[in-house]
Design a protein around this motif. Structure first.
Motif, mmCIF file in Angstrom:
data_model
loop_
_atom_site.group_PDB
_atom_site.id
_atom_site.type_symbol
_atom_site.label_atom_id
_atom_site.label_comp_id
_atom_site.label_asym_id
_atom_site.label_seq_id
_atom_site.Cartn_x
_atom_site.Cartn_y
_atom_site.Cartn_z
ATOM 1 N N VAL A 9 -8.980 -10.311 -13.593
ATOM 2 C CA VAL A 9 -8.451 -9.295 -12.693
ATOM 3 C C VAL A 9 -7.455 -9.904 -11.713
ATOM 4 C CG1 VAL A 9 -9.036 -7.609 -10.909
ATOM 5 C CG2 VAL A 9 -10.555 -7.927 -12.860
ATOM 6 N N ASN B 249 -4.937 -5.388 -8.608
ATOM 7 C CA ASN B 249 -4.713 -4.127 -9.311
ATOM 8 C C ASN B 249 -3.718 -4.358 -10.452
ATOM 9 O OD1 ASN B 249 -3.452 -1.643 -10.032
ATOM 10 N ND2 ASN B 249 -4.184 -0.721 -8.136
ATOM 11 N N ARG C 145 1.704 8.301 -4.556
ATOM 12 C CA ARG C 145 1.659 7.341 -5.664
ATOM 13 C C ARG C 145 2.240 7.935 -6.939
ATOM 14 N NH1 ARG C 145 -4.346 4.919 -4.215
ATOM 15 N NH2 ARG C 145 -3.658 4.030 -2.228
ATOM 16 N N HIS D 244 0.853 -1.193 0.000
ATOM 17 C CA HIS D 244 0.000 0.000 0.000
ATOM 18 C C HIS D 244 0.888 1.241 0.000
ATOM 19 C CE1 HIS D 244 -3.591 2.411 0.777
ATOM 20 N NE2 HIS D 244 -2.815 3.137 1.560
ATOM 21 N N SER E 58 -1.942 -2.394 -12.379
ATOM 22 C CA SER E 58 -0.685 -1.647 -12.373
ATOM 23 C C SER E 58 0.257 -2.189 -11.300
ATOM 24 C CB SER E 58 -0.932 -0.144 -12.184
ATOM 25 O OG SER E 58 -1.463 0.121 -10.914
ATOM 26 N N VAL E 59 -0.285 -2.651 -10.186
ATOM 27 C CA VAL E 59 0.561 -3.246 -9.150
ATOM 28 C C VAL E 59 1.109 -4.585 -9.651
ATOM 29 C CG1 VAL E 59 0.624 -4.145 -6.792
ATOM 30 C CG2 VAL E 59 -0.591 -2.028 -7.279
ATOM 31 N N SER E 60 0.268 -5.366 -10.363
ATOM 32 C CA SER E 60 0.743 -6.626 -10.948
ATOM 33 C C SER E 60 1.932 -6.371 -11.864
ATOM 34 C CB SER E 60 -0.373 -7.311 -11.746
ATOM 35 O OG SER E 60 -1.426 -7.683 -10.919
#
Length: 176
Positions: A153, A116, A89, A83, A118-120
């Motif tokens: 997802v 998420n 961010r 997080h 973009s996090v992946s």
């Protein structure tokens, strides 16, 4: 445009998940919560949500700005989430957090579950590879049995590198 973070801008403190949540709350930030609260697709009583976690809180100018961690469960490590505070961010902090996670995990295989995209992508850039749920080891799979996931997802990723020489070879593209 806001300048990206450099690893030298960030310091870390290791703590429990409960301590990490309190650290953010004490700073007036309430959007980071324990896994039991955050996880929507994994049961909040599963090992993925309850195994004691080692969290690494990132500080910028003595302010908690991000957190990442993992939990040891039987013979594997389960991702305990990542997080970044909203106002910090898009400055490269996720990559710095993942680097910290990889430096702390040792040679044990780490499994993460990311919703998420973009996090992946950030995890993939750091050497994680996609995997199918059925390929998770029994230790990781038993905690999620019978749950339906949104495959488009939900992404399961794995990182089992623990040898720095393997990483150097991968980046140089050479065989030794």
């Amino acid at each position: 445009m806001v300048e990206p973070f450099s690893p030298s801008d960030i310091t870390f403190k290791e703590m429990s998940e409960e301590e990490a949540v309190k650290e953010f709350q004490n700073d007036g930030y309430f959007e980071y919560a324990k896994r039991r609260v955050r996880y929507r697709s994994i049961p909040n009583d599963s090992a993925w949500a309850t195994a004691p976690a080692r969290m690494f809180v990132a500080y910028y100018e003595n302010k908690p700005v991000g957190v990442i961690g993992f939990a040891k469960y039987k013979n594997v490590l389960l991702g305990a989430g990542v997080h970044v505070r909203k106002e910090y961010r898009r400055r490269g902090l996720t990559g710095i957090l993942i680097d910290k996670l990889l430096s702390e995990k040792g040679s044990t295989t780490l499994y993460v579950n990311i919703m998420n995209p973009s996090v992946s992508s950030s995890y993939r850039r750091k050497g994680f590879t996609d995997m199918k749920e059925e390929n998770l080891p029994e230790d990781a799979r038993e905690a999620i049995e019978g749950i339906g996931f949104q495959d488009q997802v939900q992404k399961w990723l794995v990182n089992n590198s623990g040898n720095w020489f393997e990483e150097v070879r991968k980046w140089n593209g050479k065989k030794y």
